[in-house]
Design a protein around this motif. Structure first.
Motif, PDB file in Angstrom:
ATOM      1  N   ASN A   1       0.821  -1.213   0.000  1.00  0.00           N
ATOM      2  CA  ASN A   1       0.000   0.000   0.000  1.00  0.00           C
ATOM      3  C   ASN A   1       0.857   1.266   0.000  1.00  0.00           C
ATOM      4  O   ASN A   1       0.489   2.280  -0.606  1.00  0.00           O
ATOM      5  N   GLN A   2       2.006   1.208   0.664  1.00  0.00           N
ATOM      6  CA  GLN A   2       2.936   2.336   0.609  1.00  0.00           C
ATOM      7  C   GLN A   2       3.448   2.528  -0.812  1.00  0.00           C
ATOM      8  O   GLN A   2       3.614   3.662  -1.289  1.00  0.00           O
ATOM      9  N   GLY A   3       3.697   1.406  -1.498  1.00  0.00           N
ATOM     10  CA  GLY A   3       4.134   1.488  -2.885  1.00  0.00           C
ATOM     11  C   GLY A   3       3.068   2.114  -3.769  1.00  0.00           C
ATOM     12  O   GLY A   3       3.366   2.968  -4.616  1.00  0.00           O
ATOM     13  N   LEU A   4       1.815   1.716  -3.565  1.00  0.00           N
ATOM     14  CA  LEU A   4       0.725   2.300  -4.343  1.00  0.00           C
ATOM     15  C   LEU A   4       0.580   3.789  -4.067  1.00  0.00           C
ATOM     16  O   LEU A   4       0.340   4.578  -4.991  1.00  0.00           O
ATOM     17  N   ALA A   5       0.717   4.167  -2.807  1.00  0.00           N
ATOM     18  CA  ALA A   5       0.604   5.585  -2.443  1.00  0.00           C
ATOM     19  C   ALA A   5       1.691   6.411  -3.126  1.00  0.00           C
ATOM     20  O   ALA A   5       1.433   7.502  -3.654  1.00  0.00           O
ATOM     21  N   ASN A   6       2.905   5.892  -3.130  1.00  0.00           N
ATOM     22  CA  ASN A   6       4.008   6.585  -3.808  1.00  0.00           C
ATOM     23  C   ASN A   6       3.760   6.645  -5.312  1.00  0.00           C
ATOM     24  O   ASN A   6       4.043   7.662  -5.959  1.00  0.00           O
ATOM     25  N   LEU A   7       3.216   5.563  -5.849  1.00  0.00           N
ATOM     26  CA  LEU A   7       2.928   5.522  -7.286  1.00  0.00           C
ATOM     27  C   LEU A   7       1.890   6.576  -7.658  1.00  0.00           C
ATOM     28  O   LEU A   7       2.059   7.325  -8.623  1.00  0.00           O
ATOM     29  N   ASN A   8       0.843   6.657  -6.888  1.00  0.00           N
ATOM     30  CA  ASN A   8      -0.221   7.630  -7.151  1.00  0.00           C
ATOM     31  C   ASN A   8       0.259   9.069  -6.992  1.00  0.00           C
ATOM     32  O   ASN A   8      -0.257   9.981  -7.637  1.00  0.00           O
ATOM     33  N   ALA A   9       1.258   9.247  -6.129  1.00  0.00           N
ATOM     34  CA  ALA A   9       1.805  10.582  -5.901  1.00  0.00           C
ATOM     35  C   ALA A   9       2.892  10.940  -6.902  1.00  0.00           C
ATOM     36  O   ALA A   9       3.439  12.049  -6.857  1.00  0.00           O
ATOM     37  N   GLY A  10       3.215  10.006  -7.792  1.00  0.00           N
ATOM     38  CA  GLY A  10       4.243  10.272  -8.793  1.00  0.00           C
ATOM     39  C   GLY A  10       5.656  10.048  -8.305  1.00  0.00           C
ATOM     40  O   GLY A  10       6.618  10.392  -8.997  1.00  0.00           O
ATOM     41  N   ARG A  11       5.806   9.449  -7.130  1.00  0.00           N
ATOM     42  CA  ARG A  11       7.147   9.180  -6.590  1.00  0.00           C
ATOM     43  C   ARG A  11       7.557   7.769  -7.030  1.00  0.00           C
ATOM     44  O   ARG A  11       7.481   6.809  -6.254  1.00  0.00           O
ATOM     45  N   MET A  12       7.960   7.665  -8.276  1.00  0.00           N
ATOM     46  CA  MET A  12       8.202   6.363  -8.881  1.00  0.00           C
ATOM     47  C   MET A  12       9.370   5.610  -8.231  1.00  0.00           C
ATOM     48  O   MET A  12       9.304   4.401  -8.025  1.00  0.00           O
TER      49      MET A  12
ATOM     50  N   PHE B   1       5.337  -1.977 -13.818  1.00  0.00           N
ATOM     51  CA  PHE B   1       4.662  -0.759 -14.274  1.00  0.00           C
ATOM     52  C   PHE B   1       5.419   0.495 -13.832  1.00  0.00           C
ATOM     53  O   PHE B   1       5.610   1.425 -14.635  1.00  0.00           O
ATOM     54  N   ALA B   2       5.846   0.540 -12.572  1.00  0.00           N
ATOM     55  CA  ALA B   2       6.537   1.721 -12.049  1.00  0.00           C
ATOM     56  C   ALA B   2       7.854   1.953 -12.777  1.00  0.00           C
ATOM     57  O   ALA B   2       8.219   3.093 -13.089  1.00  0.00           O
TER      58      ALA B   2
END
Length: 289
Positions: free
Chosen positions: A56-67, A96-97
């Motif tokens: 979930n932390q990974g998804l949050a970073n992904l959604n925030a553009g912090r690839m 994907f990231a």
């Protein structure tokens, strides 16, 4: 100072209340391996986070553009919980990231790993599609090496063949057509080079390759015209006439056909198809008509 295991045992209550300090401060004792093993185990437990938390932390970073941060979290899921369902999901998101970040080699590697590990997963088609996209984004100008075009075709053909009902098939087919066009363009570039140097056999080989292998590309018109020119220059009149005839049948309004027709007329000839020619056999695959 502590001189042995007995002395250490006397202070265990104090160490239990200072677990973090026990991790940070080097142990002075060398004779109690069991206690050291306990400390190392505690350190590992403290550094390991639940799989769902990391994911979930990974998804949050992904959604925030912090690839970059997202990639690190998805890697942590794979490393710390390699056999979990979250590891499978994290591997796909890792692919994907990396793709979104432009790390195409990493995306290809993890995508191929996903398909290898989870070939029957509902997301396997998407992972393979990402492999194809990562190769597609690296395709170079037609004047340069076209290995990425070949790899794009290989990857996207897997999508089409293995998952024919996938939503990714239409775009995969479009990417295949583009890559075919690039390969045909490269062959034309080399063929023109040989033609200019009057190395007709080598030129014909390249143009023939375009007609036989990339008949659905925009380059086939020119390839037929160039074949007319090369065969005519070599005095192989029947093949020159056949090339022009196939060109005229499929692309009657083409400027390339007008040039080929004019060339034949300059020698008192006209387009005429020889049914025994390889050109006549290849004509059925040309999509211009």
């Amino acid at each position: 100072m502590f001189s042995g295991c007995a002395a250490e045992a006397d202070h265990r209550p104090r160490f239990a209340s200072l677990a973090a300090a026990a991790v940070a401060v080097p142990l002075l004792l060398t004779g109690c391996n069991a206690e050291k093993d306990l400390d190392l185990s505690s350190t590992y437990v403290e550094q390991t986070e639940p799989a769902d938390t990391l994911y979930n932390q990974g998804l949050a970073n992904l959604n925030a553009g912090r690839m970059k941060e997202a990639v690190a979290k998805f890697e942590a899921v794979d490393q710390q919980h390699p056999y979990s369902e979250f590891a499978r999901k994290a591997l796909l998101m890792h692919t994907f990231a990396n793709y979104r970040q432009g790390n195409y080699s990493e995306a290809i590697g993890s995508g191929e790993r996903y398909v290898s590990l989870y070939p029957t997963s509902e997301d396997a088609a998407y992972a393979q599609y990402l492999v194809g996209l990562a190769n597609f984004r690296q395709i170079r100008e037609v004047t340069q090496d076209q290995r990425e075009s070949r790899r794009t075709i290989e990857a996207m053909e897997q999508v089409v063949q293995r998952w024919p009902d996938s939503e990714y098939v239409p775009d995969a087919q479009a990417k295949i057509r583009y890559a075919h066009d690039q390969l045909a363009g490269k062959e034309m570039q080399v063929g023109r080079y040989y033609l200019e140097r009057r190395e007709y056999i080598a030129a014909i080989k390249r143009f023939r390759g375009v007609v036989e292998n990339y008949s659905d590309t925009r380059h086939v018109e020119e390839a037929l015209a160039r074949l007319t020119e090369a065969y005519y220059a070599m005095g192989i009149v029947s093949e020159a006439q056949t090339a022009a005839a196939v060109l005229g049948h499929n692309f009657p309004e083409s400027d390339w056909y007008k040039d080929a027709y004019a060339l034949l007329q300059s020698g008192g000839l006209e387009p005429r198809e020889n049914s025994g020619s390889w050109l006549s056999r290849a004509a059925s695959a040309i999509t211009g008509s």
